[in-house]
Design a protein around this motif. Structure first.
Motif, mmCIF file in Angstrom:
data_model
loop_
_atom_site.group_PDB
_atom_site.id
_atom_site.type_symbol
_atom_site.label_atom_id
_atom_site.label_comp_id
_atom_site.label_asym_id
_atom_site.label_seq_id
_atom_site.Cartn_x
_atom_site.Cartn_y
_atom_site.Cartn_z
ATOM 1 N N LYS A 160 1.641 -4.170 6.968
ATOM 2 C CA LYS A 160 1.835 -2.792 6.300
ATOM 3 C C LYS A 160 0.646 -2.703 5.198
ATOM 4 N N VAL A 161 0.748 -1.335 4.749
ATOM 5 C CA VAL A 161 -0.438 -0.969 3.833
ATOM 6 C C VAL A 161 -0.257 -2.015 2.596
ATOM 7 N N LEU A 162 -1.323 -2.598 2.010
ATOM 8 C CA LEU A 162 -1.089 -3.238 0.787
ATOM 9 C C LEU A 162 -1.852 -2.413 -0.091
ATOM 10 N N ASN A 163 -1.177 -1.649 -0.875
ATOM 11 C CA ASN A 163 -1.463 -0.613 -1.657
ATOM 12 C C ASN A 163 -1.094 -0.906 -3.149
ATOM 13 N N SER A 164 -2.138 -1.681 -3.786
ATOM 14 C CA SER A 164 -1.659 -2.087 -5.166
ATOM 15 C C SER A 164 -2.642 -1.755 -6.318
ATOM 16 N N VAL A 207 -8.310 9.831 4.928
ATOM 17 C CA VAL A 207 -8.480 8.528 5.265
ATOM 18 C C VAL A 207 -7.371 7.641 4.356
ATOM 19 N N VAL A 208 -6.567 6.881 4.969
ATOM 20 C CA VAL A 208 -5.686 5.819 4.383
ATOM 21 C C VAL A 208 -6.035 4.480 4.964
ATOM 22 N N ALA A 209 -6.345 3.557 4.106
ATOM 23 C CA ALA A 209 -6.478 2.263 4.829
ATOM 24 C C ALA A 209 -5.149 1.469 5.201
HETATM 25 C C1 NAG Z 1 -0.800 4.191 -2.749
HETATM 26 O O1 NAG Z 1 -0.286 4.196 -3.961
HETATM 27 C C2 NAG Z 1 -0.588 5.224 -4.780
HETATM 28 C C3 NAG Z 1 0.045 5.194 -6.168
HETATM 29 O O2 NAG Z 1 1.292 4.707 -6.145
HETATM 30 C C4 NAG Z 1 -0.019 6.397 -4.180
HETATM 31 O O3 NAG Z 1 0.044 7.654 -4.721
HETATM 32 C C5 NAG Z 1 -0.811 6.420 -2.647
HETATM 33 O O4 NAG Z 1 -0.001 7.655 -1.849
HETATM 34 C C6 NAG Z 1 -0.326 5.073 -2.040
HETATM 35 N N1 NAG Z 1 -0.969 4.917 -0.538
HETATM 36 C C7 NAG Z 1 -0.550 4.479 0.311
HETATM 37 C C8 NAG Z 1 -1.288 4.609 1.509
HETATM 38 O O5 NAG Z 1 0.601 4.204 0.435
#
Ligand code: NAG
Ligand code: NAG
Ligand code: NAG
Ligand code: NAG
Ligand code: NAG
Ligand code: NAG
Ligand code: NAG
Ligand code: NAG
Ligand code: NAG
Ligand code: NAG
Ligand code: NAG
Ligand code: NAG
Length: 440
Positions: free
Chosen positions: A87-91, A8-10
């Motif tokens: 886009k994915v907000l991955n922080s 699962v990836v949000a």
């Molecule tokens: C979110 O960031 C982490 C660490 O930078 C990375 O390992 C992960 O793949 C990223 N996930 C997505 C969905 O971009």
């Protein structure tokens, strides 16, 4: 309910402020430039403010800049009125408070997300698409686990610690409203979730309120969930969790599982306390679903190990629920009672407590006679207790009757304050989903 996938990836959809009345259609990401995004972010002593671009342009790059520049010991203001995020907000944030309207996915420590705005996931376009695409083999699960169609989860707490989310709404969710994933000490309070389809031929699907996975010390309280799937669902390895003062309408209940799906994998759900729940028009009320055992070491439909232990539902008012109390140790084998008998679950269920239940069953569940509670274990369930249970069968009116209960392999019938008729798997079907067109 939809099975949990480990991949699962949000992803983010839309982020709205309180003043937005729009219910926009997601636009195509049209490449907000780096310069444009940088110009959106205002820096001040102690924090960042992000001003939206408007016109359905993608604010994601600007939010990411702010999350990076103000990632620790700061405040991020999102005054709105409308952020479009594609886009994915991955922080990863530390000691940070985000004011107003939310972040879709973030990880880190000591983060507070608060405000009275919310996230609008534009679910209708996703549900419409799902109704068509599921016929082509797309399960439409979150993130990357479907190759042809993946629906976003508007708000994910992933690998976070000491996260508080307070006061926001999440509406029109394409999939689960929220997931708490590999996190500890996460509190959600004063949350409003609502996802109902306006298209009869494309129902809102898989709109669980919260799913929890590999997480502990979660509190979910003082919240409203109006949806069509689990209100809260405890997936594998959820421990020390409390769900209190909830109002759930239209859901599939507050559920443990499903667990034990993968042969030899250990799934644990323990120390869960659920109290003061109003559950209206639901499929289930209090529910545990565990797969049976399996004789094939590569099984993906049973044979898992682990345990469900110390789970309490208390002060639970189930009004018009198909199955107010429902435990199955033979999940997903509804029509194969022989399998249930021959393959007892290899996952232990114990210390399960039902206290102070009121309300009535819809009458839609036809297994047994006027059944309001079904506790059926393929292996033996230990130390199941029930106290002060007053559940009726059928809606209030001339034909409402007392509710009946059926049990299979429950070791402690004497600790149930209702008479539970003992039945074997071959006597009645195990009741996985036999609704026979009910009234709800
Ligand atoms: C979110 O960031 C982490 C660490 O930078 C990375 O390992 C992960 O793949 C990223 N996930 C997505 C969905 O971009
Ligand atoms: C694309 O960006 C331009 C401005 O750069 C904007 O006017 C337009 O509305 C955007 N189109 C979409 C579909 O988002
Ligand atoms: C967060 O705050 C705590 C104390 O309030 C401090 O010890 C810690 O270093 C801070 N974290 C970061 C990443 O600055
Ligand atoms: C989070 O806050 C706690 C308590 O103030 C502090 O001990 C911890 O270092 C903080 N964590 C981070 C990563 O800043
Ligand atoms: C409802 O959903 C169906 C199935 O995807 C779709 O064909 C139809 O166009 C939708 N109706 C509306 C009004 O959006
Ligand atoms: C129970 O929850 C409801 C919200 O669903 C709330 O209004 C009520 O105050 C709660 N009762 C107690 C005793 O906390
Ligand atoms: C759950 O926790 C147990 C014990 O720590 C571990 O063996 C198991 O692999 C975990 N299962 C999952 C699905 O993470
Ligand atoms: C049962 O779970 C609750 C809720 O997490 C916890 O407070 C309690 O201590 C647990 N009881 C036992 C005997 O472990
Ligand atoms: C598992 O048991 C079923 C009958 O219950 C049998 O048909 C099947 O061959 C067995 N599979 C294995 C791998 O032993
Ligand atoms: C049962 O629930 C009712 C209504 O929520 C409450 O007033 C009562 O105190 C509860 N009784 C017990 C024994 O917990
Ligand atoms: C079903 O249960 C009701 C009480 O709830 C009882 O009056 C009725 O006789 C039962 N019917 C059958 C067929 O057992
Ligand atoms: C009550 O049961 C009788 C006999 O089954 C049925 O004819 C009648 O419609 C029922 N009444 C209601 C209000 O459901």
């Amino acid at each position: 309910m939809l099975g949990f996938s480990q991949s699962v990836v949000a992803a983010a959809t839309l982020l709205l402020a309180k003043s937005s009345l729009a219910h926009p259609t997601p636009s195509r990401y049209n490449g907000t430039s780096q310069a444009q995004a940088e110009a959106q972010v205002e820096y001040w002593n102690g924090g960042c403010t992000v001003h939206p671009l408007g016109g359905a342009q993608d604010d994601g790059p600007a939010l990411l800049i702010a999350f990076e520049k103000c990632r620790s010991n700061s405040i991020i203001n999102l005054p709105g009125p409308l952020y479009t995020v594609e886009k994915v907000l991955n922080s990863t944030l530390f000691n940070t408070t985000i004011n107003l309207d939310g972040i879709i996915q973030y990880t880190g420590e000591n983060v507070t997300l608060q405000g009275d705005g919310g996230i609008d996931g534009s679910g209708q376009v996703w549900w419409n698409a799902y109704a068509t695409l599921k016929t082509q083999g797309g399960s439409g699960v979150a993130g990357g686990s479907s190759r042809i169609f993946a629906r976003p989860i508007p708000l994910a707490v992933a690998r976070g610690k000491h996260i508080t989310v307070d006061g926001i709404s999440i509406t029109n969710s394409p999939f689960w409203h929220s997931i708490i994933f590999e996190s500890s000490y996460v509190t959600f309070k004063n949350i409003y979730m609502k996802s109902l389809s306006s298209n009869e031929s494309a129902q809102a699907a898989n709109t669980d309120g919260w799913d929890t996975y590999r997480s502990d010390h979660i509190v979910i309280r003082d919240s409203v969930v109006i949806n069509g799937d689990d209100c809260v669902s405890f997936k594998p390895n959820t421990t020390f969790t409390e769900v209190t003062n909830m109002y759930c309408d239209g859901s599939h209940g507050i559920s443990v599982g499903s667990l034990g799906q993968y042969y030899g994998v250990s799934d644990i759900v323990s120390d869960i306390y659920i109290k003061n729940i109003t559950m209206l028009n639901a499929e289930h009320g209090a529910r545990i679903k565990v797969f049976p055992g399996h004789n094939d070491t590569s099984s993906v439909s049973g044979g898992g190990t682990g345990y469900v232990r110390n789970i309490t539902w208390e002060d639970f008012d189930c009004e018009n629920c198909d199955k107010p109390i429902f435990v199955t140790g033979c999940y997903n084998y509804d029509s194969n009672t022989q399998w249930c008998q021959d393959h007892p679950s290899t996952l232990d269920i114990s210390d399960i407590n039902f206290i102070n239940f009121t309300g009535y069953a819809s009458g839609a569940y036809k297994v047994g006679n006027h059944t309001v509670g079904s506790i059926r274990c393929s292996g033996e369930c230990e130390d199941v207790t029930a106290k002060n249970i007053d559940l009726k069968w059928g809606p209030p009116g001339v034909n409402q009757t007392a509710g009946n209960y059926i049990c299979t392999n429950v070791a402690t019938l004497d600790q149930l304050d209702f008479p539970c008729q003992e039945v074997s798997y071959s006597q009645v079907d195990n009741g996985g989903s036999n609704l026979n067109g009910g009234k709800r």
